[in-house]
Design an enzyme around this catalytic site. Structure first.
Site, short mmCIF file in Angstrom:
data_model
loop_
_atom_site.label_atom_id
_atom_site.label_comp_id
_atom_site.label_asym_id
_atom_site.label_seq_id
_atom_site.Cartn_x
_atom_site.Cartn_y
_atom_site.Cartn_z
N PHE A 1 5.07 46.92 28.21
CA PHE A 1 5.26 48.10 29.21
C PHE A 1 6.48 48.95 28.98
O PHE A 1 6.78 49.58 29.76
CB PHE A 1 5.54 47.25 30.45
CG PHE A 1 3.95 46.56 30.84
CD1 PHE A 1 3.05 47.49 31.61
CD2 PHE A 1 3.71 45.30 30.50
CE1 PHE A 1 1.92 47.02 31.91
CE2 PHE A 1 2.64 44.71 30.94
CZ PHE A 1 1.60 45.65 31.61
N GLU A 2 7.23 48.68 27.83
CA GLU A 2 8.60 49.61 27.87
C GLU A 2 8.47 50.22 26.35
O GLU A 2 7.81 49.74 25.22
CB GLU A 2 9.77 48.62 27.71
CG GLU A 2 9.97 47.86 28.74
CD GLU A 2 10.79 48.69 30.10
OE1 GLU A 2 11.00 49.72 29.68
OE2 GLU A 2 10.75 48.08 30.99
N GLY A 3 8.62 51.58 26.49
CA GLY A 3 8.58 52.33 25.27
C GLY A 3 9.56 52.15 24.54
O GLY A 3 10.77 51.99 25.11
#
Length: 226
Positions: free
Chosen positions: A14-16
């Site tokens: 969920f984190e770029g």
């Protein structure tokens, strides 16, 4: 207690990750890089290995201790990992929001509440909270090879991407973690008709919202995800 690989994988989903320093908002004093590491200078570049290593350091030095202080040794690894993901995304909610003492039922009821930003419910946060809840509820003794974030089922859905005027501009398909541009009418028909048995839901979002939720840049003219 340290976060496990399952916990790291959940956070990464969920984190770029960006390997060149950037400012998410222009008024920040320092720059961000990697998996959301803040505090570098303009022009800084990292390798993927550096970004991955720093993520683990940041989590185990800052966010895992937040969860440790809250659960007081009462959480299993999956419960711990899910709460670390929540803390990484939302901060020390356990103190800031005055959470009651740790119990499985109580935390399971609290995790889904953190789905708002700017006074609005964001579907990206809804999906992340559900992924965290799935991991939180998963028994540590399970040997299942099912995907932790979706309970073994990839939940696909279509997104209508709107331009700044609110006009439908491009179509996308997502599993809640990544997003893919639907380039042709034939591809769209495949998703809508040939895969009709999947009963794919359709969401409507401004393209800027898609970029924010998935940490990706989108070419407005072509619709391509960069």
């Amino acid at each position: 207690m340290k976060v496990s690989q399952n916990g790291l994988n959940l956070i990464k989903e969920f984190e770029g990750c960006r390997l060149t320093a950037y400012k998410p908002v222009p008024w920040e004093q320092m720059y961000t890089i990697g998996w959301g590491h803040y505090g570098v200078t303009a022009g800084t570049t990292w390798t993927q290995a550096q970004a991955d290593s720093q993520l683990e350091i940041d989590i185990n030095n800052k966010y895992a201790p937040m969860v440790d202080a809250y659960v007081k040794g009462k959480a299993n690894q999956n419960e711990f990992d899910a709460l670390v993901s929540l803390a990484y995304n939302c901060g020390n909610v356990f103190v800031a929001d005055g959470w009651a003492p740790f119990s499985h039922a109580y935390c399971a009821s609290m995790i889904p509440k953190y789905r708002n930003a700017g006074g609005q419910v964001l579907q990206g946060l809804v999906r992340r909270r559900q992924a965290e809840l799935n991991l939180f509820n998963k028994p540590v003794s399970s040997n299942s090879n099912q995907n932790n974030q979706t309970g073994g089922m990839i939940k696909m859905y279509l997104i209508i991407g709107l331009d700044n005027s609110g006009k439908a501009k491009h179509w996308y398909v997502s599993d809640g973690v990544s997003v893919r541009h639907v380039r042709t009418i034939r591809m769209l028909e495949n998703y809508q008709n040939k895969w009709a048995k999947l009963n794919l839901p359709v969401d409507t979002m401004f393209i800027a919202e898609i970029e924010a939720e998935f940490g990706r840049k989108i070419d407005m003219a072509s619709g391509e995800v960069k």
